[in-house]
Design an enzyme around this catalytic site. Structure first.
Site, PDB file in Angstrom:
ATOM      1  N   MET A 155       0.860  -1.273  -0.074  1.00  0.00           N
ATOM      2  CA  MET A 155       0.042  -0.051   0.146  1.00  0.00           C
ATOM      3  C   MET A 155       0.972   1.420  -0.080  1.00  0.00           C
ATOM      4  O   MET A 155       0.618   2.337   0.708  1.00  0.00           O
ATOM      5  CB  MET A 155      -0.911  -0.166   1.314  1.00  0.00           C
ATOM      6  CG  MET A 155      -2.175   0.842   1.071  1.00  0.00           C
ATOM      7  SD  MET A 155      -2.979   0.687  -0.335  1.00  0.00           S
ATOM      8  CE  MET A 155      -4.556  -0.177   0.221  1.00  0.00           C
ATOM      9  N   GLY A 156       1.965   1.103  -0.910  1.00  0.00           N
ATOM     10  CA  GLY A 156       2.631   2.333  -1.229  1.00  0.00           C
ATOM     11  C   GLY A 156       1.779   3.567  -2.006  1.00  0.00           C
ATOM     12  O   GLY A 156       0.525   3.361  -2.044  1.00  0.00           O
ATOM     13  N   ILE A 158       1.470   3.796  -5.225  1.00  0.00           N
ATOM     14  CA  ILE A 158       0.639   2.984  -6.335  1.00  0.00           C
ATOM     15  C   ILE A 158      -0.455   2.400  -5.811  1.00  0.00           C
ATOM     16  O   ILE A 158      -1.612   2.447  -6.214  1.00  0.00           O
ATOM     17  CB  ILE A 158       1.563   2.463  -7.461  1.00  0.00           C
ATOM     18  CG1 ILE A 158       2.526   3.206  -7.936  1.00  0.00           C
ATOM     19  CG2 ILE A 158       0.781   1.674  -8.525  1.00  0.00           C
ATOM     20  CD1 ILE A 158       3.602   2.862  -8.927  1.00  0.00           C
ATOM     21  N   THR A 236       1.744  -5.216 -12.029  1.00  0.00           N
ATOM     22  CA  THR A 236       2.237  -4.261 -12.370  1.00  0.00           C
ATOM     23  C   THR A 236       3.585  -3.805 -11.961  1.00  0.00           C
ATOM     24  O   THR A 236       3.885  -2.711 -12.049  1.00  0.00           O
ATOM     25  CB  THR A 236       1.425  -2.875 -12.742  1.00  0.00           C
ATOM     26  OG1 THR A 236       1.001  -2.722 -11.340  1.00  0.00           O
ATOM     27  CG2 THR A 236       0.040  -3.106 -13.613  1.00  0.00           C
ATOM     28  N   SER A 237       4.014  -4.725 -10.844  1.00  0.00           N
ATOM     29  CA  SER A 237       5.035  -4.352 -10.168  1.00  0.00           C
ATOM     30  C   SER A 237       6.533  -4.583 -10.939  1.00  0.00           C
ATOM     31  O   SER A 237       7.050  -4.073 -11.792  1.00  0.00           O
ATOM     32  CB  SER A 237       5.151  -5.090  -8.682  1.00  0.00           C
ATOM     33  OG  SER A 237       5.135  -6.243  -8.701  1.00  0.00           O
ATOM     34  N   ARG A 238       6.961  -5.828 -10.670  1.00  0.00           N
ATOM     35  CA  ARG A 238       8.159  -6.662 -11.280  1.00  0.00           C
ATOM     36  C   ARG A 238       7.958  -8.067 -11.655  1.00  0.00           C
ATOM     37  O   ARG A 238       7.301  -8.628 -10.635  1.00  0.00           O
ATOM     38  CB  ARG A 238       9.498  -6.454 -10.652  1.00  0.00           C
ATOM     39  CG  ARG A 238      10.250  -4.660 -10.546  1.00  0.00           C
ATOM     40  CD  ARG A 238      10.503  -4.584 -12.060  1.00  0.00           C
ATOM     41  NE  ARG A 238      11.208  -3.158 -11.912  1.00  0.00           N
ATOM     42  CZ  ARG A 238      10.475  -1.981 -12.191  1.00  0.00           C
ATOM     43  NH1 ARG A 238       9.151  -1.965 -12.444  1.00  0.00           N
ATOM     44  NH2 ARG A 238      11.214  -0.743 -11.972  1.00  0.00           N
ATOM     45  N   GLU A 267      12.197 -10.043 -19.437  1.00  0.00           N
ATOM     46  CA  GLU A 267      11.429  -9.146 -20.112  1.00  0.00           C
ATOM     47  C   GLU A 267      12.299  -8.827 -21.644  1.00  0.00           C
ATOM     48  O   GLU A 267      13.574  -8.778 -21.396  1.00  0.00           O
ATOM     49  CB  GLU A 267      11.093  -7.957 -19.576  1.00  0.00           C
ATOM     50  CG  GLU A 267       9.939  -8.109 -18.413  1.00  0.00           C
ATOM     51  CD  GLU A 267       9.640  -6.812 -17.634  1.00  0.00           C
ATOM     52  OE1 GLU A 267      10.245  -5.656 -18.243  1.00  0.00           O
ATOM     53  OE2 GLU A 267       8.732  -6.804 -16.792  1.00  0.00           O
ATOM     54  N   HIS A 286       5.220  -4.155 -20.431  1.00  0.00           N
ATOM     55  CA  HIS A 286       5.946  -3.037 -19.506  1.00  0.00           C
ATOM     56  C   HIS A 286       5.568  -1.915 -19.761  1.00  0.00           C
ATOM     57  O   HIS A 286       6.564  -1.056 -19.952  1.00  0.00           O
ATOM     58  CB  HIS A 286       7.176  -3.417 -18.920  1.00  0.00           C
ATOM     59  CG  HIS A 286       7.606  -2.989 -17.886  1.00  0.00           C
ATOM     60  ND1 HIS A 286       8.842  -3.453 -16.996  1.00  0.00           N
ATOM     61  CD2 HIS A 286       7.215  -1.821 -16.939  1.00  0.00           C
ATOM     62  CE1 HIS A 286       8.892  -3.043 -15.841  1.00  0.00           C
ATOM     63  NE2 HIS A 286       8.023  -2.027 -15.892  1.00  0.00           N
ATOM     64  N   ALA A 288       2.913   0.105 -18.078  1.00  0.00           N
ATOM     65  CA  ALA A 288       1.901   0.813 -17.081  1.00  0.00           C
ATOM     66  C   ALA A 288       2.026   2.314 -16.833  1.00  0.00           C
ATOM     67  O   ALA A 288       1.253   3.067 -16.678  1.00  0.00           O
ATOM     68  CB  ALA A 288       1.914  -0.080 -15.623  1.00  0.00           C
TER      69      ALA A 288
HETATM   70  C1  GLV Z   1       8.534   1.178 -14.135  1.00  0.00           C
HETATM   71  O1  GLV Z   1       8.349  -0.009 -13.868  1.00  0.00           O
HETATM   72  C2  GLV Z   1       9.048   1.694 -13.264  1.00  0.00           C
HETATM   73  O2  GLV Z   1       9.656   1.405 -12.174  1.00  0.00           O
HETATM   74  O3  GLV Z   1       9.012   3.262 -13.152  1.00  0.00           O
END
Ligand code: GLV
Length: 325
Positions: A155-156, A158, A236-238, A267, A286, A288
């Protein structure tokens, strides 16, 4: 142009590089693919500043081979491609680009959630392949988003932006985080829970943790087995936050029900990766944070960070401020 020598690992959107070029002796890697390792090492050897992307590994080998490096600026919020501890030990400032991409990334996490829930990509394929013959009451039935439970891991900034969107959609919100987040609880009715509850209760599980030694394979076979059969995993993280082989296995077995991924390992994903053979998987390359406006802001921020580090000042967004204490 005279000034400190810097290497920029790719052309960037917007006008940020014009500013950088006017203030430094800038060397720009102009090819569409990242600089090969030997080029990056050779450029880093004599550069005072490096502007890197998440595709460029700034590791101990590179840092130990660099003679005058004092500023590294990563055009990303994540910085798992950078050995920050070694940078700090060598007095090198490291910058990143948080904040400007928060809402754009949350928008895309939600786009993946909605596309997966309502089978948008499958629908498009169905039409293009000529299968659409009539209105069919049983065709491509998906999941409701309103009223469903969204589980947010991390819960940062994003994660919180995703929670605000979920609240607008009338979802129940659960999350895990190292610390309580009373403001987001109050604003969205979110509840902090333990990891097992997060997994068990999720209709949608969305990942917003940074990649660290602790979060590598945060979602593996054990975790996937705890998810509901119809649930959807959104990442959408890593890529390495998820054990991708375990995910393919779990999806084939029908639990969870689908996945929507903006990040993979590696990737780009290998074209023979089993995930690509599964109809209930959406994979984006990648993107987002990839709105025109946000990418230009990220480039500006990365240039500002780089220039500050070159002047011996703390970059406005610095991941190792201890260099300046
Ligand atoms: C993209 O994945 C970022 O970390 O900005």
């Amino acid at each position: 142009m005279a000034g400190p020598r810097v290497f920029v690992a790719r052309k960037l959107p917007g006008t940020a590089l014009e500013r950088l070029g006017a203030r430094t002796a800038m060397r720009l890697w102009e090819a569409p693919l990242p600089p090969p390792r030997d080029v990056l090492l050779a450029e880093a050897r004599d550069a005072e500043g490096l502007l890197t992307l998440l595709t460029d590994r700034v590791d101990r080998e590179l840092l130990e081979g660099s003679l005058v490096l004092r500023s590294v600026s990563n055009m990303a919020v994540g910085f798992d491609n950078i050995d920050v501890a070694t940078c700090t030990a060598r007095g090198i400032a490291v910058g990143n680009t948080p904040g400007v991409l928060t809402d754009t990334t949350a928008d895309f996490a939600f786009a993946l959630l909605m596309a997966g829930a309502r089978r948008v990509v499958e629908g498009d394929r169905f039409v293009r392949e000529g299968h659409w013959k009539t209105w069919d009451p049983g065709l491509l039935l998906g999941q409701d988003i309103h009223g469903a439970t969204i589980s947010i891991a991390g819960m940062g900034q994003i994660g919180q932006a995703v929670a605000r969107r979920a609240h607008g959609f009338g979802m129940r919100i659960l999350y895990t985080d190292e610390i309580p987040r009373p403001e987001i609880d109050q604003a969205t009715g979110a509840t902090r829970v333990d990891k097992d509850t997060l997994l068990r209760e999720a209709d949608f599980l969305t990942l917003h943790v940074p990649l660290t030694r602790e979060t590598r394979h945060f979602i593996g076979a054990r975790e996937l087995a705890m998810m509901k059969p119809a649930s959807l995993l959104i990442n959408t993280s890593r890529g390495p936050v998820v054990d991708q082989a375990a995910l393919a296995e779990a999806l084939r077995a029908g639990q969870p029900g689908g996945a929507a991924l903006d990040v993979t390992e590696p990737e780009p994903i290998a074209m023979d990766d089993p995930l690509l053979a599964l109809p209930n998987v959406i994979i984006a390359p990648h993107i987002a944070s990839g709105s025109r406006v946000t990418r230009a802001k990220m480039a500006d921020m990365a240039v500002d960070n780089l220039l500050a580090g070159l002047r011996g000042e703390r970059p406005p967004h610095c991941v190792n401020p201890e260099v300046f204490t």
